[in-house]
Design a protein around this motif. Structure first.
Motif, PDB file in Angstrom:
ATOM      1  N   GLY A   1       0.678  -1.235  -0.161  1.00 47.10           N
ATOM      2  CA  GLY A   1       0.109  -0.049  -0.001  1.00 47.10           C
ATOM      3  C   GLY A   1       0.927   1.083  -0.039  1.00 47.10           C
ATOM      4  N   ASP A   2       1.016   3.326  -1.318  1.00 47.20           N
ATOM      5  CA  ASP A   2       1.829   3.536  -0.127  1.00 47.20           C
ATOM      6  C   ASP A   2       1.620   2.909   1.009  1.00 47.20           C
ATOM      7  N   GLY A   3       2.568   1.896   1.422  1.00 46.61           N
ATOM      8  CA  GLY A   3       2.375   1.128   2.559  1.00 46.61           C
ATOM      9  C   GLY A   3       2.247   1.779   3.774  1.00 46.61           C
ATOM     10  N   ALA A   4       1.506   1.453   4.875  1.00 49.10           N
ATOM     11  CA  ALA A   4       1.566   2.319   5.989  1.00 49.10           C
ATOM     12  C   ALA A   4       2.313   1.579   7.376  1.00 49.10           C
TER      13      ALA A   4
ATOM     14  N   ALA B   1       0.091   0.224  -2.108  1.00 49.23           N
ATOM     15  CA  ALA B   1      -1.130   0.705  -2.411  1.00 49.23           C
ATOM     16  C   ALA B   1      -1.429   2.041  -1.744  1.00 49.23           C
ATOM     17  N   PRO B   2      -2.426   2.678  -2.528  1.00 46.70           N
ATOM     18  CA  PRO B   2      -2.611   3.978  -2.035  1.00 46.70           C
ATOM     19  C   PRO B   2      -3.515   4.161  -0.756  1.00 46.70           C
ATOM     20  N   LYS B   3      -3.587   5.269  -0.152  1.00 43.73           N
ATOM     21  CA  LYS B   3      -4.212   5.580   0.756  1.00 43.73           C
ATOM     22  C   LYS B   3      -5.676   5.153   0.556  1.00 43.73           C
ATOM     23  N   ALA B   4      -6.398   4.980   1.418  1.00 45.74           N
ATOM     24  CA  ALA B   4      -8.014   4.471   1.237  1.00 45.74           C
ATOM     25  C   ALA B   4      -8.894   5.557   0.461  1.00 45.74           C
ATOM     26  N   HIS B   5      -8.478   6.808   0.812  1.00 42.40           N
ATOM     27  CA  HIS B   5      -9.385   7.980   0.249  1.00 42.40           C
ATOM     28  C   HIS B   5      -9.115   8.040  -1.387  1.00 42.40           C
ATOM     29  N   SER B   6      -7.982   7.627  -1.728  1.00 41.68           N
ATOM     30  CA  SER B   6      -7.766   7.769  -3.256  1.00 41.68           C
ATOM     31  C   SER B   6      -8.051   6.313  -4.018  1.00 41.68           C
ATOM     32  N   VAL B   7      -9.091   5.216  -3.215  1.00 39.88           N
ATOM     33  CA  VAL B   7      -9.118   4.183  -3.940  1.00 39.88           C
ATOM     34  C   VAL B   7     -10.523   3.962  -4.243  1.00 39.88           C
ATOM     35  N   SER B   8     -10.904   3.786  -5.513  1.00 40.49           N
ATOM     36  CA  SER B   8     -12.425   3.910  -5.735  1.00 40.49           C
ATOM     37  C   SER B   8     -12.841   2.690  -5.498  1.00 40.49           C
ATOM     38  N   SER B   9     -12.551   1.538  -5.376  1.00 42.23           N
ATOM     39  CA  SER B   9     -13.013   0.151  -4.982  1.00 42.23           C
ATOM     40  C   SER B   9     -12.093  -0.889  -4.650  1.00 42.23           C
ATOM     41  N   MET B  10     -12.569  -1.400  -3.523  1.00 36.46           N
ATOM     42  CA  MET B  10     -11.795  -2.568  -3.123  1.00 36.46           C
ATOM     43  C   MET B  10     -12.610  -3.768  -3.072  1.00 36.46           C
TER      44      MET B  10
ATOM     45  N   MET C   1      -7.759  -5.060  -5.386  1.00 37.47           N
ATOM     46  CA  MET C   1      -7.830  -4.086  -6.217  1.00 37.47           C
ATOM     47  C   MET C   1      -7.051  -4.140  -7.431  1.00 37.47           C
ATOM     48  N   ASN C   2      -7.326  -3.333  -8.727  1.00 40.07           N
ATOM     49  CA  ASN C   2      -6.721  -3.426  -9.880  1.00 40.07           C
ATOM     50  C   ASN C   2      -5.228  -2.568 -10.027  1.00 40.07           C
ATOM     51  N   GLY C   3      -4.311  -3.202 -10.448  1.00 41.90           N
ATOM     52  CA  GLY C   3      -3.112  -2.623 -10.655  1.00 41.90           C
ATOM     53  C   GLY C   3      -2.941  -1.850 -11.655  1.00 41.90           C
ATOM     54  N   PRO C   4      -2.096  -1.235 -12.029  1.00 46.44           N
ATOM     55  CA  PRO C   4      -1.878  -0.106 -13.190  1.00 46.44           C
ATOM     56  C   PRO C   4      -2.223  -1.134 -14.715  1.00 46.44           C
ATOM     57  N   ASP C   5      -1.800  -2.256 -14.601  1.00 45.84           N
ATOM     58  CA  ASP C   5      -2.012  -2.892 -15.854  1.00 45.84           C
ATOM     59  C   ASP C   5      -3.337  -3.691 -15.869  1.00 45.84           C
ATOM     60  N   GLY C   6      -4.217  -3.135 -14.944  1.00 49.36           N
ATOM     61  CA  GLY C   6      -5.673  -3.850 -14.951  1.00 49.36           C
ATOM     62  C   GLY C   6      -5.562  -5.092 -14.417  1.00 49.36           C
ATOM     63  N   LYS C   7      -4.435  -5.486 -13.928  1.00 50.98           N
ATOM     64  CA  LYS C   7      -4.949  -7.016 -13.311  1.00 50.98           C
ATOM     65  C   LYS C   7      -4.876  -6.808 -11.638  1.00 50.98           C
ATOM     66  N   ALA C   8      -5.829  -7.746 -11.113  1.00 52.20           N
ATOM     67  CA  ALA C   8      -5.866  -7.496  -9.745  1.00 52.20           C
ATOM     68  C   ALA C   8      -4.787  -7.913  -8.919  1.00 52.20           C
ATOM     69  N   GLN C   9      -4.386  -7.315  -7.866  1.00 60.59           N
ATOM     70  CA  GLN C   9      -3.363  -7.458  -6.833  1.00 60.59           C
ATOM     71  C   GLN C   9      -4.015  -7.578  -5.376  1.00 60.59           C
ATOM     72  N   LEU C  10      -3.359  -8.246  -4.721  1.00 57.72           N
ATOM     73  CA  LEU C  10      -3.757  -8.236  -3.311  1.00 57.72           C
ATOM     74  C   LEU C  10      -3.155  -7.131  -2.486  1.00 57.72           C
ATOM     75  N   VAL C  11      -3.977  -6.318  -1.745  1.00 62.76           N
ATOM     76  CA  VAL C  11      -3.491  -5.305  -1.005  1.00 62.76           C
ATOM     77  C   VAL C  11      -3.859  -5.140   0.446  1.00 62.76           C
ATOM     78  N   SER C  12      -4.264  -6.234   0.978  1.00 54.15           N
ATOM     79  CA  SER C  12      -4.788  -6.416   2.414  1.00 54.15           C
ATOM     80  C   SER C  12      -5.296  -7.757   2.584  1.00 54.15           C
TER      81      SER C  12
END
Length: 389
Positions: free
Chosen positions: A28-31, A281-290, A343-354
């Motif tokens: 995530g930027d990881g926290a 992964a980005p901060k929560a407020h910048s993610v549209s969907s998980m 959530m989707n990565g830049p390439d459109g493929k899903a990634q595990l973020v949490s």
């Protein structure tokens, strides 16, 4: 012939959240504030010689033969292995039979009202519940990397969820499973759980309890059972994890290295897919969907079917000095713990973020850690030290 099917469909604020699963069919930027304090823990199993395993147990006053014959049921606190380096998990052939898997309970990590406050930053308002939807059938066509993690605790057989993730040092041949720390270690008040195993695409056809009466092993575990021979969780979880998550909740993640109880293929080769873990992964407020996936086992669910929730994440703060967690609306209950968030990565493929860590007694939302430097160090260490074994 391998097929590619979407795992995660668009929902709510998500215009398109595509997670693909490649499967051959069953047979995530990881926290983080700092890297994990724990080293990857050495476990006994198929990768270790019987003498090495016996010696590892002997150091703690445990006889290997007695252990395999049921000695693991003894939970004397003085002999409960606790430190990262002390994890051992001897394979007990045939232990996880269909009926025993069905009887496993959930290790709920619930929070009462008012407990979720005081962390680094401000918690967003509690999200509206999102009704969990059962995954399409068969699961291996839509969610090949998702499965169930089984283990024994002082309270009996327990169950969580987990996800097959890519091994950076061994592309295409991963034996790594991502789950929650509380699914492998009790935290500050206890030690490592026992007989930890992973079953990908559990109950692949999503059958009911009645339909699974006298089920054959291949109906419950279409790809077989994979035993953990190594495990890692964060030092923060080992030291501070508690019954409701505690201050260890933002670090409530774990990685398993597994080997098939029967067979020689890697886990990734067997199920046909593994997911990349995104540690920035980005901060929560910048993610549209998980989306969160898992096998909820506490009522009104029974742990037999795979469910998913998709929502726009918010931020949850637990206590001063700990990083914020992701939070989404979701009605899944205990048993979904450890299940992957995608959530989707830049390439459109899903990634595990949490992964699912905690939720309220009302089962209206779930929270999971943001994965950063500590989580990355954990996975990299597992990959480097144990991935090729």
């Amino acid at each position: 012939m391998r097929s590619i099917r979407p795992l995660l469909a668009a929902s709510g604020l998500a215009a398109a959240l595509a997670l693909t699963a490649t499967a051959c069919g069953p047979g995530g930027d990881g926290a983080d504030s700092k890297p994990s304090a724990s080293d990857s823990a050495r476990a006994g199993g198929g990768s270790t010689s019987p003498s090495d395993l016996a010696d590892a147990l002997k150091k703690h006053g445990v006889d290997l033969d007695k252990y395999k014959n049921g000695g693991w049921r003894n939970w004397d606190r003085s002999t409960w292995l606790r430190e990262a380096k002390d994890f051992v998990n001897p394979v007990v052939d045939g232990l996880w039979k269909p009926d025993r898997m069905k009887s496993a309970k959930d290790p709920q990590k619930t929070m009462a009202a008012g407990e979720a406050s005081g962390g680094t930053g401000i918690s967003d308002p509690e999200p509206a519940p999102v009704r969990a939807v059962q995954e399409k059938l068969p699961y291996h066509n839509y969610a090949a990397p998702v499965g169930k993690v089984f283990f024994d605790s002082p309270k009996g057989p327990m169950v969580c969820s987990g996800t097959v993730v890519k091994d950076p040092a061994h592309p295409g041949k991963s034996n790594l499973v991502w789950t929650a720390g509380h699914c492998v270690h009790q935290g500050g008040s206890g030690g490592w759980y026992r007989n930890i195993a992973f079953v990908p695409s559990y109950n692949d056809q999503g059958k009911s309890a009645a339909a699974l009466n006298n089920a054959q092993p291949q109906q419950i575990a279409p790809y077989g059972v994979f035993w953990a021979d190594w495990a890692s969780t964060s030092g923060e979880w080992i030291n501070d994890g508690g019954p409701t998550g505690g201050t260890g909740a933002p670090y409530d993640y774990a990685v398993l290295h597994v080997k098939a109880e029967n067979g020689t293929k890697s886990l990734e080769e067997t199920v046909g897919n593994a997911l990349t873990v995104n540690f920035s992964a980005p901060k929560a407020h910048s993610v549209s969907s998980m989306g969160a996936w898992g096998y909820p086992a506490a009522p009104p669910y029974d742990g037999l079917q795979m469910f998913r929730c998709v929502d726009r994440p918010g931020q949850l703060s637990i206590s001063p000095g700990t990083p914020a967690m992701y939070r989404i609306g979701c009605t899944m209950t205990g048993g979904s713990s450890g299940g992957g968030w995608f959530m989707n990565g830049p390439d459109g493929k899903a990634q595990l973020v949490s992964n699912t860590s905690i939720g309220p007694v009302t089962s209206g939302w779930l929270a999971g850690p943001q994965l950063g430097a500590g989580a990355k160090a954990l996975l990299d260490s597992m990959s480097a030290k144990y991935g090729g074994r």
